[in-house]
Structure formats: structure tokens, C-alpha cells
Design a protein around this motif. Structure first.
Motif, PDB file in Angstrom:
ATOM      1  N   GLN A   1       8.662  -0.569   7.309  1.00  0.00           N
ATOM      2  CA  GLN A   1       7.451  -1.243   6.834  1.00  0.00           C
ATOM      3  C   GLN A   1       7.695  -2.042   5.558  1.00  0.00           C
ATOM      4  OE1 GLN A   1       3.652   0.575   6.709  1.00  0.00           O
ATOM      5  NE2 GLN A   1       3.947   1.847   8.526  1.00  0.00           N
ATOM      6  N   ALA A   2       8.636  -1.576   4.729  1.00  0.00           N
ATOM      7  CA  ALA A   2       8.916  -2.255   3.459  1.00  0.00           C
ATOM      8  C   ALA A   2       9.955  -3.365   3.621  1.00  0.00           C
ATOM      9  CB  ALA A   2       9.397  -1.251   2.424  1.00  0.00           C
ATOM     10  N   GLY A   3      10.499  -3.503   4.828  1.00  0.00           N
ATOM     11  CA  GLY A   3      11.492  -4.543   5.067  1.00  0.00           C
ATOM     12  C   GLY A   3      12.824  -4.269   4.387  1.00  0.00           C
ATOM     13  N   ARG A   4      13.168  -2.994   4.241  1.00  0.00           N
ATOM     14  CA  ARG A   4      14.439  -2.610   3.619  1.00  0.00           C
ATOM     15  C   ARG A   4      15.474  -2.323   4.712  1.00  0.00           C
ATOM     16  NH1 ARG A   4      12.821  -0.842  -1.726  1.00  0.00           N
ATOM     17  NH2 ARG A   4      11.199  -2.356  -2.252  1.00  0.00           N
TER      18      ARG A   4
ATOM     19  N   SER B   1       1.153   1.781   5.120  1.00  0.00           N
ATOM     20  CA  SER B   1       0.999   0.336   5.009  1.00  0.00           C
ATOM     21  C   SER B   1       0.099  -0.034   3.837  1.00  0.00           C
ATOM     22  CB  SER B   1       0.418  -0.224   6.317  1.00  0.00           C
ATOM     23  OG  SER B   1       0.151  -1.604   6.209  1.00  0.00           O
ATOM     24  N   GLU B   2      -0.986   0.709   3.661  1.00  0.00           N
ATOM     25  CA  GLU B   2      -1.911   0.448   2.547  1.00  0.00           C
ATOM     26  C   GLU B   2      -1.250   0.737   1.199  1.00  0.00           C
ATOM     27  OE1 GLU B   2      -5.114   2.982   3.659  1.00  0.00           O
ATOM     28  OE2 GLU B   2      -5.893   1.599   5.182  1.00  0.00           O
ATOM     29  N   ILE B   3      -0.455   1.810   1.142  1.00  0.00           N
ATOM     30  CA  ILE B   3       0.249   2.160  -0.083  1.00  0.00           C
ATOM     31  C   ILE B   3       1.240   1.061  -0.465  1.00  0.00           C
ATOM     32  CG2 ILE B   3       1.948   3.751  -1.081  1.00  0.00           C
ATOM     33  CD1 ILE B   3       0.558   5.975   0.595  1.00  0.00           C
ATOM     34  N   LEU B   4       1.984   0.581   0.520  1.00  0.00           N
ATOM     35  CA  LEU B   4       2.990  -0.458   0.268  1.00  0.00           C
ATOM     36  C   LEU B   4       2.340  -1.762  -0.208  1.00  0.00           C
ATOM     37  CD1 LEU B   4       5.414   0.162   3.263  1.00  0.00           C
ATOM     38  CD2 LEU B   4       5.773   0.769   0.869  1.00  0.00           C
ATOM     39  N   LYS B   5       1.164  -2.067   0.335  1.00  0.00           N
ATOM     40  CA  LYS B   5       0.454  -3.280  -0.114  1.00  0.00           C
ATOM     41  C   LYS B   5       0.038  -3.153  -1.570  1.00  0.00           C
ATOM     42  CE  LYS B   5      -1.411  -4.591   4.417  1.00  0.00           C
ATOM     43  NZ  LYS B   5      -2.637  -4.617   5.268  1.00  0.00           N
ATOM     44  N   ILE B   6      -0.425  -1.980  -1.965  1.00  0.00           N
ATOM     45  CA  ILE B   6      -0.819  -1.756  -3.355  1.00  0.00           C
ATOM     46  C   ILE B   6       0.397  -1.884  -4.282  1.00  0.00           C
ATOM     47  CG2 ILE B   6      -1.679  -0.033  -4.993  1.00  0.00           C
ATOM     48  CD1 ILE B   6      -3.403   1.081  -2.681  1.00  0.00           C
TER      49      ILE B   6
ATOM     50  N   GLY C   1       1.662   8.125  -9.251  1.00  0.00           N
ATOM     51  CA  GLY C   1       2.457   9.314  -9.510  1.00  0.00           C
ATOM     52  C   GLY C   1       3.854   9.264  -8.920  1.00  0.00           C
ATOM     53  N   THR C   2       4.425  10.441  -8.735  1.00  0.00           N
ATOM     54  CA  THR C   2       5.756  10.582  -8.157  1.00  0.00           C
ATOM     55  C   THR C   2       5.626  11.203  -6.780  1.00  0.00           C
ATOM     56  OG1 THR C   2       6.707  10.938 -10.356  1.00  0.00           O
ATOM     57  CG2 THR C   2       8.029  11.617  -8.466  1.00  0.00           C
ATOM     58  N   ASN C   3       6.167  10.543  -5.776  1.00  0.00           N
ATOM     59  CA  ASN C   3       6.109  11.079  -4.420  1.00  0.00           C
ATOM     60  C   ASN C   3       7.233  10.477  -3.577  1.00  0.00           C
ATOM     61  OD1 ASN C   3       5.007   8.576  -2.970  1.00  0.00           O
ATOM     62  ND2 ASN C   3       3.417   8.901  -4.517  1.00  0.00           N
ATOM     63  N   PHE C   4       7.342  10.936  -2.353  1.00  0.00           N
ATOM     64  CA  PHE C   4       8.460  10.575  -1.478  1.00  0.00           C
ATOM     65  C   PHE C   4       8.534   9.073  -1.214  1.00  0.00           C
ATOM     66  CE2 PHE C   4      10.533  10.262   2.737  1.00  0.00           C
ATOM     67  CZ  PHE C   4      11.711  10.945   2.457  1.00  0.00           C
ATOM     68  N   VAL C   5       7.403   8.443  -0.982  1.00  0.00           N
ATOM     69  CA  VAL C   5       7.409   7.005  -0.696  1.00  0.00           C
ATOM     70  C   VAL C   5       8.003   6.222  -1.865  1.00  0.00           C
ATOM     71  CG1 VAL C   5       5.975   4.968  -0.274  1.00  0.00           C
ATOM     72  CG2 VAL C   5       5.451   7.113   0.895  1.00  0.00           C
ATOM     73  N   LYS C   6       7.530   6.510  -3.059  1.00  0.00           N
ATOM     74  CA  LYS C   6       8.011   5.772  -4.224  1.00  0.00           C
ATOM     75  C   LYS C   6       9.474   6.089  -4.528  1.00  0.00           C
ATOM     76  CE  LYS C   6       5.082   5.053  -7.601  1.00  0.00           C
ATOM     77  NZ  LYS C   6       4.124   5.313  -8.698  1.00  0.00           N
ATOM     78  N   THR C   7       9.873   7.330  -4.288  1.00  0.00           N
ATOM     79  CA  THR C   7      11.279   7.701  -4.504  1.00  0.00           C
ATOM     80  C   THR C   7      12.184   6.965  -3.529  1.00  0.00           C
ATOM     81  OG1 THR C   7      10.688   9.904  -5.316  1.00  0.00           O
ATOM     82  CG2 THR C   7      12.925   9.611  -4.495  1.00  0.00           C
ATOM     83  N   MET C   8      11.795   6.890  -2.260  1.00  0.00           N
ATOM     84  CA  MET C   8      12.606   6.177  -1.267  1.00  0.00           C
ATOM     85  C   MET C   8      12.728   4.696  -1.607  1.00  0.00           C
ATOM     86  SD  MET C   8      13.827   8.320   0.920  1.00  0.00           S
ATOM     87  CE  MET C   8      13.999   9.361  -0.526  1.00  0.00           C
ATOM     88  N   LEU C   9      11.638   4.088  -2.017  1.00  0.00           N
ATOM     89  CA  LEU C   9      11.678   2.669  -2.373  1.00  0.00           C
ATOM     90  C   LEU C   9      12.594   2.433  -3.573  1.00  0.00           C
ATOM     91  CD1 LEU C   9       7.906   1.741  -1.976  1.00  0.00           C
ATOM     92  CD2 LEU C   9       9.782   1.137  -0.421  1.00  0.00           C
ATOM     93  N   ARG C  10      12.520   3.334  -4.542  1.00  0.00           N
ATOM     94  CA  ARG C  10      13.365   3.189  -5.740  1.00  0.00           C
ATOM     95  C   ARG C  10      14.844   3.338  -5.389  1.00  0.00           C
ATOM     96  NH1 ARG C  10      15.302   7.175  -8.666  1.00  0.00           N
ATOM     97  NH2 ARG C  10      13.735   8.676  -7.913  1.00  0.00           N
ATOM     98  N   LEU C  11      15.167   4.340  -4.592  1.00  0.00           N
ATOM     99  CA  LEU C  11      16.567   4.562  -4.229  1.00  0.00           C
ATOM    100  C   LEU C  11      17.125   3.438  -3.357  1.00  0.00           C
ATOM    101  CD1 LEU C  11      16.519   8.404  -3.459  1.00  0.00           C
ATOM    102  CD2 LEU C  11      17.479   7.255  -5.469  1.00  0.00           C
ATOM    103  N   SER C  12      16.258   2.876  -2.509  1.00  0.00           N
ATOM    104  CA  SER C  12      16.722   1.817  -1.615  1.00  0.00           C
ATOM    105  C   SER C  12      17.040   0.513  -2.348  1.00  0.00           C
ATOM    106  CB  SER C  12      15.685   1.544  -0.520  1.00  0.00           C
ATOM    107  OG  SER C  12      14.517   0.944  -1.050  1.00  0.00           O
ATOM    108  N   GLU C  13      16.620   0.420  -3.594  1.00  0.00           N
ATOM    109  CA  GLU C  13      16.930  -0.776  -4.371  1.00  0.00           C
ATOM    110  C   GLU C  13      18.431  -0.893  -4.645  1.00  0.00           C
ATOM    111  OE1 GLU C  13      14.963  -3.139  -5.247  1.00  0.00           O
ATOM    112  OE2 GLU C  13      12.918  -2.341  -5.119  1.00  0.00           O
TER     113      GLU C  13
END
Length: 283
Positions: free
Chosen positions: A225-228, A273-278, A151-163
Motif C-alpha cells: 500500500q505504501a509503494g515500498r 490505507s487511511e493511516i498511510l494517507k494521514i 504514537g509508536t506502532n508496527f505500521v510506523k516502525t515498518m515504514l521507518r525501517l523500509s527507508e
């Protein structure tokens, strides 16, 4: 047999991994805009327990469509609870910290006065009141800041923006507990099991990730955790206006959940950490 309302939401997706044998009803099978259809689905299935993981979650959109949000978040779970009460089966309903006004800095107790800031909170409070009024065996589980690999949530939004961004401005004066969807699903399953054995455990409970953190510090941990290398700049809520007001204090006192069900607050850093691995494995 367990019946779960919801198919595509973050928590519903987590349920499907943990309990694939359950019956899952999406919008096509049970439209929450039609509460009677939801009640009829319960009567037809004759399950042993019902969990409602479906909801109107578009907080800002609810400000202009409050009647529809209240139908989904208020009338539908009320009808579900009434059907479950008639069948004498447990009903587990997921609610939110938005039923509170977000004042102060202390965690909200389960019996703290409710005072929603906006339409979404009012719609969820209506659902809580309807579930209690049904008079059956139930658990209302208030949670906050749900995150997962779906889905859409804060973790995925942050990862997308950090790209594409070297620096992000993130609200730092809203504090709460990020809560992995999987942990919510695990908690609901255990609560449902215990309610089946002891209906006296009916009531309202809180469940959120620990430790409490600001959105800005949550973002920093995501990037670590994502190495960004994306830098986070703290801003006040006033610098990021939204149609719906967000609670400044989303801290929830989860001690009653631990005392009654033996379920402790999940560590959101481990869940992250588990979310990022997935997400990494899905690339």
C-alpha cells in the motif's frame, strides 16, 4: 459529559478527533499510579460516562516493573470502575488479547480461560477482574495489535525501517487482527451510548480488525500500500527473542460484540490505507 482517561495514546488521540467536547485527563490531571486520584477525578467531574483509554503498554518493560504496571493497569481501572458504580454511570475499559496464553489456532471466545504469559497480561487481567468486581455498568473491550498514524506502532516502525532496508525479517508464527485506533474509539463511543440506554449489556467483549494475519503478511501489505519495494522474510518467534513472550495466537472471536452492539470487525486493510494517507499528508 464524557470523561476519558488518556491524552497521548493512540486510542486517546482518536477519541479527541471524534469527540472533542469530552473531558480528557492525562498524567498531570490523573496519575494512574494513584488510583484514588483517578476515582476522585470522576467524582469531581460527575460525568455521564467514563472511558479508560490510558494504560501501561510497555510490554517488555512490565517484566521488570510488574508492580508499577499492575498499579496502572490493575488498581487504577478498578478504582475508576468503583467510582462509576457509585455514581451509577457506565464505564468502558479497553483490555487486551494478552490475557490469554495464545495457544491453539481458534479465535478466543470472551469466556475462554485466561492465562497470561507475562507481567503485562497479568496486569491487564487484574484490571478486568477489578472492573467486574466493582459491580457497576461496564464494558471490557479486549482488542489487539493497535495501529494508527500516532504514537509508536508496527505500521510506523515498518515504514521507518523500509527507508533504509531492502529486506526485513518479520515474525510469521504470531497471528492476530491489526486494529485501527480510530475503529476502537468509534466502537467504544457506540458501546458507551448503548450501555447508557441499556445497562444489561454490561460484560466483556472482543474487538479486532479482520482478516486475521501474521506480522509478516501484515508487513507485506503495508509495503504494497505504501509503494515500498522492501522484501519480507518470514522468521519464527524463536529467532526474535524479547523479554516478554508474545501470544502466538491473538485471534479474537468478536461475534458477541456484533450480536449485542451491532459492531462488526473493521477491515484493517481499509484502516491501513487511511493511516498511510494521514502520514503522507503530514510530510
Amino acid at each position: 459529559m464524557m470523561l476519558v482517561f488518556g491524552q497521548t495514546g493512540q486510542v486517546a488521540r482518536a477519541f479527541q478527533v471524534l469527540a472533542p467536547e469530552a473531558l480528557y485527563l492525562g498524567r498531570e490531571a490523573a496519575d494512574l499510579m494513584n488510583p484514588e486520584a483517578c476515582a476522585a477525578a470522576i467524582r469531581a467531574a460527575k460525568p455521564d460516562v467514563v472511558i479508560n483509554a490510558a494504560a501501561w503498554t510497555a510490554v517488555d518493560k512490565a517484566e521488570t516493573e510488574e508492580a508499577a504496571a499492575t498499579q496502572v493497569n490493575g488498581a487504577a481501572p478498578s478504582a475508576m470502575a468503583e467510582a462509576c458504580a457509585a455514581l451509577a454511570i457506565p464505564f468502558v475499559h479497553i483490555s487486551t488479547d494478552y490475557v490469554f496464553d495464545g495457544s491453539g489456532e481458534a479465535p478466543f471466545a470472551v469466556d475462554a480461560p485466561t492465562a497470561p504469559l507475562g507481567a503485562y497480561g497479568r496486569s491487564k487481567l487484574a484490571g478486568e477482574e477489578g472492573v467486574r468486581a466493582a459491580g457497576g455498568c461496564h464494558a471490557i473491550l479486549r482488542t489487539s495489535w493497535v495501529v494508527s498514524a500516532d504514537g509508536t506502532n508496527f505500521v510506523k516502525t515498518m515504514l521507518r525501517l523500509s527507508e533504509t532496508r531492502e529486506k526485513l525479517t518479520i515474525v510469521a508464527d504470531q497471528i492476530g487482527g491489526p486494529t485501527p485506533a480510530r475503529a476502537i474509539a468509534v466502537a467504544c463511543l457506540e458501546i458507551a451510548r448503548q450501555l447508557s440506554e441499556n445497562p444489561a449489556k454490561s460484560g466483556t467483549y472482543h474487538f479486532s480488525g479482520a482478516p486475521d494475519v501474521s506480522w509478516a503478511d501484515f508487513a507485506r501489505e503495508i509495503f504494497v500500500q505504501a509503494g515500498r519495494t522492501t522484501v519480507v522474510e518470514d522468521i519464527p518467534s524463536s529467532a526474535y527473542p524479547t523479554p516478554a513472550r508474545r501470544p502466538a495466537n491473538s485471534r479474537l472471536d468478536c461475534s458477541r460484540t456484533a450480536e449485542v452492539f451491532g459492531i462488526n470487525r473493521p477491515n484493517w486493510k481499509t484502516g491501513l490505507s487511511e493511516i498511510l494517507k494521514i502520514l503522507e499528508g503530514a510530510k
